[in-house]
Design a protein around this motif. Structure first.
Motif, PDB file in Angstrom:
ATOM      1  N   TRP A  14       0.837  -1.198   0.000  1.00 36.77           N
ATOM      2  CA  TRP A  14       0.000   0.000   0.000  1.00 36.77           C
ATOM      3  C   TRP A  14       0.877   1.255   0.000  1.00 36.77           C
ATOM      4  N   ASP A  15       2.179   1.086  -0.207  1.00 37.90           N
ATOM      5  CA  ASP A  15       3.133   2.182  -0.105  1.00 37.90           C
ATOM      6  C   ASP A  15       3.187   3.095  -1.329  1.00 37.90           C
ATOM      7  N   TYR A  16       2.422   2.798  -2.338  1.00 38.89           N
ATOM      8  CA  TYR A  16       2.464   3.579  -3.572  1.00 38.89           C
ATOM      9  C   TYR A  16       1.124   4.262  -3.779  1.00 38.89           C
ATOM     10  N   GLY A  17       1.133   5.419  -4.357  1.00 39.95           N
ATOM     11  CA  GLY A  17      -0.101   6.150  -4.632  1.00 39.95           C
ATOM     12  C   GLY A  17      -0.713   5.698  -5.952  1.00 39.95           C
ATOM     13  N   VAL A  18      -1.090   4.426  -6.014  1.00 40.14           N
ATOM     14  CA  VAL A  18      -1.643   3.867  -7.253  1.00 40.14           C
ATOM     15  C   VAL A  18      -3.046   3.329  -6.992  1.00 40.14           C
ATOM     16  N   SER A  19      -3.773   3.093  -8.061  1.00 40.13           N
ATOM     17  CA  SER A  19      -5.112   2.529  -7.933  1.00 40.13           C
ATOM     18  C   SER A  19      -5.036   1.098  -7.409  1.00 40.13           C
ATOM     19  N   ASP A  20      -6.158   0.593  -6.952  1.00 43.53           N
ATOM     20  CA  ASP A  20      -6.211  -0.767  -6.420  1.00 43.53           C
ATOM     21  C   ASP A  20      -5.678  -1.782  -7.434  1.00 43.53           C
ATOM     22  N   ARG A  21      -6.029  -1.623  -8.684  1.00 40.67           N
ATOM     23  CA  ARG A  21      -5.588  -2.569  -9.727  1.00 40.67           C
ATOM     24  C   ARG A  21      -4.083  -2.545  -9.940  1.00 40.67           C
ATOM     25  N   GLU A  22      -3.433  -1.460  -9.593  1.00 38.28           N
ATOM     26  CA  GLU A  22      -2.004  -1.291  -9.879  1.00 38.28           C
ATOM     27  C   GLU A  22      -1.091  -1.579  -8.687  1.00 38.28           C
ATOM     28  N   ARG A  23      -1.650  -1.996  -7.553  1.00 39.70           N
ATOM     29  CA  ARG A  23      -0.805  -2.265  -6.390  1.00 39.70           C
ATOM     30  C   ARG A  23       0.149  -3.435  -6.655  1.00 39.70           C
ATOM     31  N   PRO A  24       1.457  -3.240  -6.439  1.00 41.66           N
ATOM     32  CA  PRO A  24       2.440  -4.304  -6.653  1.00 41.66           C
ATOM     33  C   PRO A  24       2.591  -5.189  -5.411  1.00 41.66           C
ATOM     34  N   LEU A  25       3.373  -6.237  -5.555  1.00 42.26           N
ATOM     35  CA  LEU A  25       3.640  -7.133  -4.430  1.00 42.26           C
ATOM     36  C   LEU A  25       4.737  -6.590  -3.535  1.00 42.26           C
ATOM     37  N   LYS A  26       4.667  -6.960  -2.268  1.00 41.37           N
ATOM     38  CA  LYS A  26       5.744  -6.703  -1.319  1.00 41.37           C
ATOM     39  C   LYS A  26       6.790  -7.811  -1.498  1.00 41.37           C
ATOM     40  N   PRO A  27       8.025  -7.564  -1.093  1.00 43.55           N
ATOM     41  CA  PRO A  27       9.035  -8.629  -1.168  1.00 43.55           C
ATOM     42  C   PRO A  27       8.597  -9.913  -0.445  1.00 43.55           C
ATOM     43  N   ARG A  28       7.986  -9.763   0.729  1.00 46.22           N
ATOM     44  CA  ARG A  28       7.503 -10.958   1.443  1.00 46.22           C
ATOM     45  C   ARG A  28       6.452 -11.702   0.632  1.00 46.22           C
ATOM     46  N   GLY A  29       5.622 -10.967  -0.094  1.00 47.32           N
ATOM     47  CA  GLY A  29       4.618 -11.591  -0.945  1.00 47.32           C
ATOM     48  C   GLY A  29       5.264 -12.445  -2.024  1.00 47.32           C
ATOM     49  N   ARG A  30       6.321 -11.927  -2.617  1.00 44.94           N
ATOM     50  CA  ARG A  30       7.037 -12.695  -3.654  1.00 44.94           C
ATOM     51  C   ARG A  30       7.615 -13.979  -3.063  1.00 44.94           C
ATOM     52  N   GLN A  31       8.209 -13.864  -1.880  1.00 46.81           N
ATOM     53  CA  GLN A  31       8.801 -15.033  -1.223  1.00 46.81           C
ATOM     54  C   GLN A  31       7.729 -16.072  -0.887  1.00 46.81           C
ATOM     55  N   ASP A  32       6.602 -15.614  -0.337  1.00 46.00           N
ATOM     56  CA  ASP A  32       5.524 -16.537   0.029  1.00 46.00           C
ATOM     57  C   ASP A  32       4.942 -17.233  -1.198  1.00 46.00           C
ATOM     58  N   ALA A  33       4.751 -16.487  -2.272  1.00 46.37           N
ATOM     59  CA  ALA A  33       4.204 -17.085  -3.499  1.00 46.37           C
ATOM     60  C   ALA A  33       5.131 -18.179  -4.019  1.00 46.37           C
ATOM     61  N   GLU A  34       6.425 -17.929  -3.973  1.00 52.12           N
ATOM     62  CA  GLU A  34       7.377 -18.936  -4.435  1.00 52.12           C
ATOM     63  C   GLU A  34       7.356 -20.178  -3.538  1.00 52.12           C
ATOM     64  N   LEU A  35       7.273 -19.979  -2.224  1.00 50.15           N
ATOM     65  CA  LEU A  35       7.183 -21.108  -1.286  1.00 50.15           C
ATOM     66  C   LEU A  35       5.969 -21.983  -1.595  1.00 50.15           C
ATOM     67  N   VAL A  36       4.824 -21.349  -1.770  1.00 48.10           N
ATOM     68  CA  VAL A  36       3.584 -22.085  -2.029  1.00 48.10           C
ATOM     69  C   VAL A  36       3.651 -22.788  -3.382  1.00 48.10           C
ATOM     70  N   ALA A  37       4.168 -22.112  -4.392  1.00 53.80           N
ATOM     71  CA  ALA A  37       4.289 -22.714  -5.725  1.00 53.80           C
ATOM     72  C   ALA A  37       5.177 -23.952  -5.685  1.00 53.80           C
ATOM     73  N   LYS A  38       6.285 -23.880  -4.982  1.00 52.19           N
ATOM     74  CA  LYS A  38       7.192 -25.031  -4.879  1.00 52.19           C
ATOM     75  C   LYS A  38       6.526 -26.192  -4.139  1.00 52.19           C
ATOM     76  N   GLN A  39       5.773 -25.887  -3.109  1.00 52.10           N
ATOM     77  CA  GLN A  39       5.051 -26.924  -2.371  1.00 52.10           C
ATOM     78  C   GLN A  39       3.996 -27.566  -3.272  1.00 52.10           C
ATOM     79  N   PHE A  40       3.283 -26.748  -4.026  1.00 50.44           N
ATOM     80  CA  PHE A  40       2.234 -27.247  -4.921  1.00 50.44           C
ATOM     81  C   PHE A  40       2.814 -28.149  -6.003  1.00 50.44           C
ATOM     82  N   VAL A  41       3.870 -27.729  -6.650  1.00 49.30           N
ATOM     83  CA  VAL A  41       4.445 -28.497  -7.753  1.00 49.30           C
ATOM     84  C   VAL A  41       4.953 -29.856  -7.264  1.00 49.30           C
ATOM     85  N   GLY A  42       5.316 -29.950  -6.010  1.00 54.04           N
ATOM     86  CA  GLY A  42       5.763 -31.216  -5.447  1.00 54.04           C
ATOM     87  C   GLY A  42       4.635 -32.171  -5.103  1.00 54.04           C
ATOM     88  N   LYS A  43       3.394 -31.655  -5.055  1.00 56.21           N
ATOM     89  CA  LYS A  43       2.258 -32.467  -4.619  1.00 56.21           C
ATOM     90  C   LYS A  43       1.186 -32.690  -5.674  1.00 56.21           C
TER      91      LYS A  43
END
Length: 161
Positions: A14-43
């Motif tokens: 929420w650190d950027y003055g952009v519309s809701d559609r344009e909000r980017p990911l936080k670094p933690r979000g990128r890390q969490d998405a990768e963790l979940v994706a790796k877990q999913f691909v293994g199962k």
């Protein structure tokens, strides 16, 4: 048999003055998405079709997953109806899919995804967190017949850290 994999977008900033559609990911979000994706691909098997909300945070999450899943990002279908926060648009989209499509992955938003998981899955959850994934299998041949299915797995990033 039909299968849906729902992935809530990763933690956004929420650190950027952009519309809701344009909000980017936080670094933690990128890390969490990768963790979940790796877990999913293994199962699980990668679904035949992947769809994303047009919101930047959903598409960025989708891009992380497609990289881990070795799925070409250019094959992703961006769908306006998935920019939905209640669930009606998402369910309408799913019910109108071609019956030749059997397995899908959708990247989208809450509260829509928590509502869908609780309305159509067999396992109740209070809230699908950011980067959370739920896989539901349905004993149907026609998407229009969508009804309660069997929740096959729930992957929550907090449980992987």
């Amino acid at each position: 048999m039909k299968r849906i994999v729902l992935v809530r977008h990763a933690k956004s900033s929420w650190d950027y003055g952009v519309s809701d559609r344009e909000r980017p990911l936080k670094p933690r979000g990128r890390q969490d998405a990768e963790l979940v994706a790796k877990q999913f691909v293994g199962k699980s098997k990668v679904p035949d079709y992947i769809f994303s909300s047009p919101a930047k945070r959903a598409m960025e999450t989708c891009k992380i997953f497609t990289s881990v899943l070795n799925y070409p990002f250019e094959n992703i279908n961006i769908e306006e109806k998935l920019y939905d926060f209640g669930g009606v648009g998402v369910i309408g989209f799913v019910k109108n899919l071609s019956n030749n499509v059997n397995e899908i992955m959708i990247f989208g938003h809450n509260a829509a995804f928590t509502n869908i998981v609780n309305d159509f899955g067999s396992t109740y959850i209070d809230n699908l967190p950011t980067s959370g994934l739920v896989e539901i299998e349905f004993d149907i041949q026609n998407w229009m017949e969508l009804e309660t299915g069997k929740t096959r797995q729930i992957i929550i990033p907090k449980e992987l850290r």
